[in-house]
Structures are given as structure tokens and as C-alpha cells.
Design a protein around this motif. Structure first.
Motif, short mmCIF file in Angstrom:
data_model
loop_
_atom_site.label_atom_id
_atom_site.label_comp_id
_atom_site.label_asym_id
_atom_site.label_seq_id
_atom_site.Cartn_x
_atom_site.Cartn_y
_atom_site.Cartn_z
N ARG A 54 0.84 -1.20 0.00
CA ARG A 54 0.00 0.00 0.00
C ARG A 54 0.87 1.25 0.00
O ARG A 54 0.59 2.22 -0.73
N PHE A 55 1.91 1.23 0.82
CA PHE A 55 2.80 2.38 0.91
C PHE A 55 3.46 2.65 -0.44
O PHE A 55 3.55 3.80 -0.89
N ARG A 56 3.92 1.59 -1.09
CA ARG A 56 4.58 1.74 -2.39
C ARG A 56 3.62 2.32 -3.41
O ARG A 56 3.99 3.20 -4.20
N ALA A 57 2.38 1.86 -3.43
CA ALA A 57 1.40 2.35 -4.38
C ALA A 57 1.11 3.84 -4.19
O ALA A 57 0.84 4.56 -5.15
N LEU B 245 -2.70 5.64 -22.48
CA LEU B 245 -3.51 6.29 -21.46
C LEU B 245 -3.99 5.28 -20.43
O LEU B 245 -3.96 5.55 -19.21
N GLU B 246 -4.43 4.13 -20.87
CA GLU B 246 -4.92 3.10 -19.94
C GLU B 246 -3.80 2.58 -19.05
O GLU B 246 -4.04 2.28 -17.87
N ASN B 247 -2.59 2.46 -19.58
CA ASN B 247 -1.46 2.02 -18.76
C ASN B 247 -1.19 3.01 -17.64
O ASN B 247 -0.91 2.60 -16.50
N VAL B 248 -1.24 4.30 -17.94
CA VAL B 248 -1.01 5.32 -16.91
C VAL B 248 -2.14 5.30 -15.88
O VAL B 248 -1.90 5.36 -14.67
N LEU B 249 -3.38 5.21 -16.36
CA LEU B 249 -4.53 5.18 -15.45
C LEU B 249 -4.50 3.95 -14.55
O LEU B 249 -4.85 4.02 -13.36
N LEU B 250 -4.07 2.82 -15.10
CA LEU B 250 -3.98 1.61 -14.29
C LEU B 250 -2.98 1.79 -13.16
O LEU B 250 -3.22 1.39 -12.02
N GLY B 251 -1.83 2.40 -13.47
CA GLY B 251 -0.84 2.67 -12.44
C GLY B 251 -1.40 3.56 -11.35
O GLY B 251 -1.13 3.35 -10.15
N MET B 252 -2.20 4.54 -11.74
CA MET B 252 -2.82 5.44 -10.76
C MET B 252 -3.83 4.71 -9.88
O MET B 252 -3.98 5.01 -8.69
N PHE C 253 -3.88 1.89 -8.53
CA PHE C 253 -3.37 1.14 -7.38
C PHE C 253 -3.33 1.99 -6.11
O PHE C 253 -3.38 1.47 -5.00
N SER C 254 -3.23 3.32 -6.29
CA SER C 254 -3.23 4.21 -5.14
C SER C 254 -4.57 4.90 -4.95
O SER C 254 -4.72 5.77 -4.09
N GLY C 255 -5.54 4.52 -5.79
CA GLY C 255 -6.87 5.11 -5.69
C GLY C 255 -6.94 6.54 -6.20
O GLY C 255 -7.83 7.30 -5.82
N LYS C 256 -6.01 6.91 -7.08
CA LYS C 256 -5.94 8.30 -7.56
C LYS C 256 -6.12 8.39 -9.07
O LYS C 256 -5.57 9.27 -9.71
N ALA C 257 -6.84 7.49 -9.69
CA ALA C 257 -7.01 7.52 -11.14
C ALA C 257 -7.63 8.84 -11.58
O ALA C 257 -8.77 9.15 -11.23
N ASP C 258 -6.90 9.62 -12.35
CA ASP C 258 -7.31 10.95 -12.78
C ASP C 258 -7.01 11.06 -14.27
O ASP C 258 -5.87 11.26 -14.67
N ARG C 259 -8.04 10.95 -15.09
CA ARG C 259 -7.87 10.92 -16.53
C ARG C 259 -7.23 12.21 -17.06
O ARG C 259 -6.37 12.17 -17.95
N THR C 260 -7.63 13.34 -16.50
CA THR C 260 -7.08 14.63 -16.94
C THR C 260 -5.59 14.72 -16.64
O THR C 260 -4.80 15.15 -17.49
N PHE C 261 -5.19 14.29 -15.45
CA PHE C 261 -3.78 14.33 -15.07
C PHE C 261 -2.98 13.33 -15.89
O PHE C 261 -1.85 13.59 -16.30
N LEU D 181 4.96 8.65 -12.59
CA LEU D 181 4.66 9.94 -11.97
C LEU D 181 3.17 10.09 -11.65
O LEU D 181 2.77 11.03 -10.97
N GLY D 182 2.37 9.14 -12.12
CA GLY D 182 0.93 9.26 -12.02
C GLY D 182 0.37 9.37 -10.63
O GLY D 182 -0.64 10.05 -10.41
N ASN D 183 0.98 8.69 -9.66
CA ASN D 183 0.46 8.75 -8.29
C ASN D 183 1.09 9.86 -7.47
O ASN D 183 0.96 9.90 -6.24
#
Length: 223
Positions: free
Chosen positions: A81-84, A103-110, A112-120, A155-157
Motif C-alpha cells: 500500500r505504501f509503495r502504491a 492512457l490506460e497504462n497510466v490510469l492503471l498505475g494510478m 493502485f493508489s486510488g488516484k485515477a485521474d484521466r485529466t492528469f 509519476l501518475g500517483n
């Protein structure tokens, strides 16, 4: 302090039953926002060190503090959890999912930390020069473009610490400087500490602080 290692040791059991010492780091520190290149030869413990810092692998002993949290005391699920939430990782082999778009690869990475932000996510891909590749899948992109997707994903999270494991080993010389520049600039803009391990003097030369792993990792001194 972004990262502090104290008396960190890690050994692996060999097929014959003996123990192979890989890490014996008495002290290493990284302040918030600092960018450091760590130079070492293959087999010198670079990847093991990053895995221990990220909490992917547990150290045998010692203290590892990342962003004020001693991850060496966390359970495996807590380390995950900490790493995510606070650590970004750029892998040598990219680790992109081939069936997913950039785009989906970046969103998937986000996610994991519960921060999926399509605009970012879109903004990050635009920053690394891939606004025209948002809906392309990894097999449809060059190696250099895939590595830039990996940088955006890491950088996504909005991590506090970025770990990069030989991120330019699989890109050509022309793309090496571009990838490193994008990685360094992205970390600087978000005040993310960056620890990059490499065997390339050319890659290390782009960093304000360069350390040699052999100078502070003394696995032969482990009893």
C-alpha cells in the motif's frame, strides 16, 4: 528527509545452502527533491537495493525510512500500500501491459493508489511528448515512446520518491538523453526525490549528485 538507510543487510541462499551477501549499507541518505545517480556494475546489488527501498523485497536487518515511514517495520501488505501511494518505479523492461493503450497504462498505475485521474494522466503523457499516442498500445509504439509512457505512469500517483532501474538500458543513445531529461524534469516539477541506478557514465553525468554503489555497499563485510 526523503530516504534514509541505516545498517541495511540482505543475503540470498545459494543452491548449495550457503548464504550470498548482496547488501551491507551502513548509511545512505537522500533529501526531498534531490536527484541522485547511483553507478554500479551488473551483479553489484543495484536492483536488490531498489527492491529493498521499495519494499518489494524485505531486508534481513537494518532501517529503511521513506518519507518519514520506516517501511522495514511494515507488513508485506502495508508495504504494498505504501509503495502504491508514495513510490514511483521506472523499470528497465518498462512493464507496460501490451493490450492497454498508453492512457490506460497510466490510469492503471494510478488506480493502485486510488488516484485515477484521466485529466492528469493525459497531461503527463503530453508532458513526455505523447499527446498523439494516447490511444496507441505498446506494440504500436517505438521503444523510446514506450519508455516515456513508463515515466508518465511512474509519476501518475504523485510519489514522494522515484526509483529508476537502468531506465535507458533498452533505448538508443538518441533517446537516452531525452528519457532522462523528461524523468528529471517531471520529478523536479512535482518535488519528487529521484534515485536512478545505472552502469552508464553518460547517464550519470546528467545528475547533480553521483554516487558509486561500491563505495558504500560492502557485502563482503557481512559476517
Amino acid at each position: 528527509m526523503s530516504l534514509k538507510l541505516t545498517n541495511v543487510r540482505k543475503s540470498y541462499r545459494e543452491p548449495g545452502g550457503g548464504m550470498l551477501p548482496v547488501l551491507n549499507v551502513e548509511s545512505f541518505q537522500l533529501i526531498q527533491g534531490e536527484q541522485v545517480a547511483l553507478v554500479g556494475q551488473s551483479g553489484g546489488g543495484k536492483t536488490t537495493l531498489l527492491n529493498v527501498i521499495a519494499g518489494i523485497t524485505a531486508a534481513d536487518s537494518g532501517s529503511i525510512v521513506v518519507d518519514g515511514t520506516e517501511i522495514s517495520r511494515l507488513s508485506e501488505p502495508a508495504r504494498d500500500r505504501f509503495r502504491a501511494e508514495r513510490i514511483g518505479i521506472v523499470f528497465q523492461t518498462f512493464n507496460l501491459l501490451p493490450a492497454f493503450t498508453a492512457l490506460e497504462n497510466v490510469l492503471l498505475g494510478m488506480s493502485f493508489s486510488g488516484k485515477a485521474d484521466r485529466t492528469f494522466a493525459k497531461a503527463l503523457l503530453e508532458k513526455v511528448g505523447l499527446s498523439h499516442r494516447l490511444n496507441h498500445r505498446p506494440p504500436q509504439m517505438s521503444v523510446g515512446e514506450q519508455q516515456r509512457v513508463a515515466v508518465a505512469r511512474a509519476l501518475g500517483n504523485k510519489p514522494r520518491l522515484m526509483l529508476a532501474d537502468e531506465p535507458t538500458a533498452n533505448v538508443d543513445t538518441a533517446n537516452q538523453e531525452k528519457v532522462l531529461s523528461l524523468l528529471r524534469k517531471g520529478c523536479e516539477e512535482l518535488n519528487v526525490s529521484l534515485l536512478l541506478v545505472t552502469h552508464s557514465p553518460e547517464a550519470a553525468a546528467q545528475f547533480p549528485r553521483v554516487e558509486r554503489l561500491a563505495e558504500f555497499n560492502k557485502p563482503g563485510a557481512v559476517e
